[in-house]
Design a protein around this motif. Sequence first.
Motif, PDB file in Angstrom:
ATOM      1  N   PHE A 136       0.802  -1.229   0.000  1.00 49.26           N
ATOM      2  CA  PHE A 136       0.000   0.000   0.000  1.00 49.26           C
ATOM      3  C   PHE A 136       0.832   1.276   0.000  1.00 49.26           C
ATOM      4  N   ARG A 137       1.749   1.441   0.943  1.00 51.39           N
ATOM      5  CA  ARG A 137       2.564   2.653   0.974  1.00 51.39           C
ATOM      6  C   ARG A 137       3.735   2.564   0.010  1.00 51.39           C
ATOM      7  N   GLY A 138       3.977   1.376  -0.537  1.00 48.12           N
ATOM      8  CA  GLY A 138       5.033   1.202  -1.517  1.00 48.12           C
ATOM      9  C   GLY A 138       4.476   1.165  -2.924  1.00 48.12           C
ATOM     10  N   TRP A 139       4.097  -0.033  -3.372  1.00 50.26           N
ATOM     11  CA  TRP A 139       3.665  -0.229  -4.760  1.00 50.26           C
ATOM     12  C   TRP A 139       2.460   0.627  -5.139  1.00 50.26           C
ATOM     13  N   LEU A 140       1.354   0.540  -4.382  1.00 51.84           N
ATOM     14  CA  LEU A 140       0.119   1.211  -4.785  1.00 51.84           C
ATOM     15  C   LEU A 140       0.275   2.729  -4.749  1.00 51.84           C
ATOM     16  N   LEU A 141       0.902   3.253  -3.708  1.00 52.46           N
ATOM     17  CA  LEU A 141       1.091   4.707  -3.623  1.00 52.46           C
ATOM     18  C   LEU A 141       1.927   5.210  -4.789  1.00 52.46           C
ATOM     19  N   GLU A 142       3.015   4.510  -5.098  1.00 49.15           N
ATOM     20  CA  GLU A 142       3.883   4.942  -6.194  1.00 49.15           C
ATOM     21  C   GLU A 142       3.173   4.833  -7.541  1.00 49.15           C
ATOM     22  N   SER A 151       1.353   7.181   5.079  1.00 50.89           N
ATOM     23  CA  SER A 151       1.835   7.814   3.848  1.00 50.89           C
ATOM     24  C   SER A 151       2.583   9.111   4.162  1.00 50.89           C
ATOM     25  N   LEU A 152       2.031   9.894   5.083  1.00 48.31           N
ATOM     26  CA  LEU A 152       2.682  11.145   5.473  1.00 48.31           C
ATOM     27  C   LEU A 152       4.011  10.885   6.178  1.00 48.31           C
ATOM     28  N   LEU A 203      -5.481  13.830  14.530  1.00 44.32           N
ATOM     29  CA  LEU A 203      -4.584  14.914  14.935  1.00 44.32           C
ATOM     30  C   LEU A 203      -3.192  14.743  14.333  1.00 44.32           C
ATOM     31  N   LEU A 204      -2.712  13.507  14.276  1.00 44.58           N
ATOM     32  CA  LEU A 204      -1.399  13.245  13.685  1.00 44.58           C
ATOM     33  C   LEU A 204      -1.394  13.538  12.191  1.00 44.58           C
ATOM     34  N   CYS A 205      -2.469  13.177  11.507  1.00 50.02           N
ATOM     35  CA  CYS A 205      -2.570  13.464  10.069  1.00 50.02           C
ATOM     36  C   CYS A 205      -2.542  14.966   9.821  1.00 50.02           C
ATOM     37  N   ILE A 206      -3.282  15.707  10.615  1.00 49.00           N
ATOM     38  CA  ILE A 206      -3.309  17.167  10.473  1.00 49.00           C
ATOM     39  C   ILE A 206      -1.934  17.748  10.766  1.00 49.00           C
ATOM     40  N   PHE A 207      -1.307  17.252  11.827  1.00 50.48           N
ATOM     41  CA  PHE A 207       0.013  17.760  12.239  1.00 50.48           C
ATOM     42  C   PHE A 207       1.056  17.543  11.149  1.00 50.48           C
ATOM     43  N   PHE A 220       3.705  18.167  -0.085  1.00 50.31           N
ATOM     44  CA  PHE A 220       3.082  17.573  -1.254  1.00 50.31           C
ATOM     45  C   PHE A 220       3.773  17.972  -2.559  1.00 50.31           C
ATOM     46  N   SER A 221       4.845  18.739  -2.460  1.00 50.93           N
ATOM     47  CA  SER A 221       5.492  19.159  -3.692  1.00 50.93           C
ATOM     48  C   SER A 221       6.908  18.611  -3.843  1.00 50.93           C
TER      49      SER A 221
END
Length: 286
Positions: free
Chosen positions: A149-155, A203-204, A268-272, A281-282
């Motif tokens: 998920f965080r490797g193959w699918l995200l990429e 992911s973050l 809260l962690l996602c927002i942080f 994101f860039s």
Amino acid sequence: MKKLIIFTKSFFLLRPRCISTIFFIPILYGIGWALSQPLLLLNFEKENLSLIGTILTFLLFIFLLPYWFYIKRKISNTWVLLGITKHKFLKNFVNFSQGILFALVLIILILVPLLQKNYISWIGEFSPSILLNSIVLGLGVGFAEEIIFRGWLLEELKFDYGIKISIALQAIAFSYVHNLSNEIFWNIIGLRLGFILLGIFLSLIRIRDKGSLWNCIGIHGGLVGIWFFINNGLIEFKENTPSFLAGPFTQNIPNPIGSFSAILILLLLCIFYAIKSKKIFSRPFN
């Protein structure tokens, strides 16, 4: 053999590209299941047969992964792209250990209100076999699901949809591949939301770590392994334990990802981590 190679290339290059992405894992699972069936002749139990089929599926996935990115994207350094490298061993080990430590802290934060309300009984039974099973389970699930998920699918999604949409899509997919046996509507909503937030958070974390997957593996594996360990001899939840505090129950063991505490902490962690860096994101991370 030549026809099989041609078929594989044709499948990888199907248009639109999302078709091969959607059906890649299901097809591999079907092949893994088929390869495991002859073991029925050796009187293997169905549960063990299912596990062997899953392992065969993942091994096929690992074998084909470099070919996937080379054929579809002309990328030869697959493991570098996915954040799994043998270089910088000490740094990778530190990231992995930090992930396990984070998982332990998260579990403690979930357990604190339950302990305060006296919903947990201490048993204190230690078993070396349970400890070993916890380690194997944590490492296996953490490594496999993070690679997928965080490797193959995200990429793969990132090539076509950009990082923001890719994070959301892989998190949703991550949530919905987890089979839920609980039939209560709000419990299902809580678990789905918890898994989505966990997928986004991991992911973050990977982006923060400039593409390295080891911290994510540590967090995911730690959550699975530590929770399994403490629920098989160390503690026991009382019958009146509310699901919103502990998470939805399955066979007297709750899934903490669906608890109010976990959802709030992960949100809260996602927002942080999303606002920690304005360039999150860039900037490239592979």
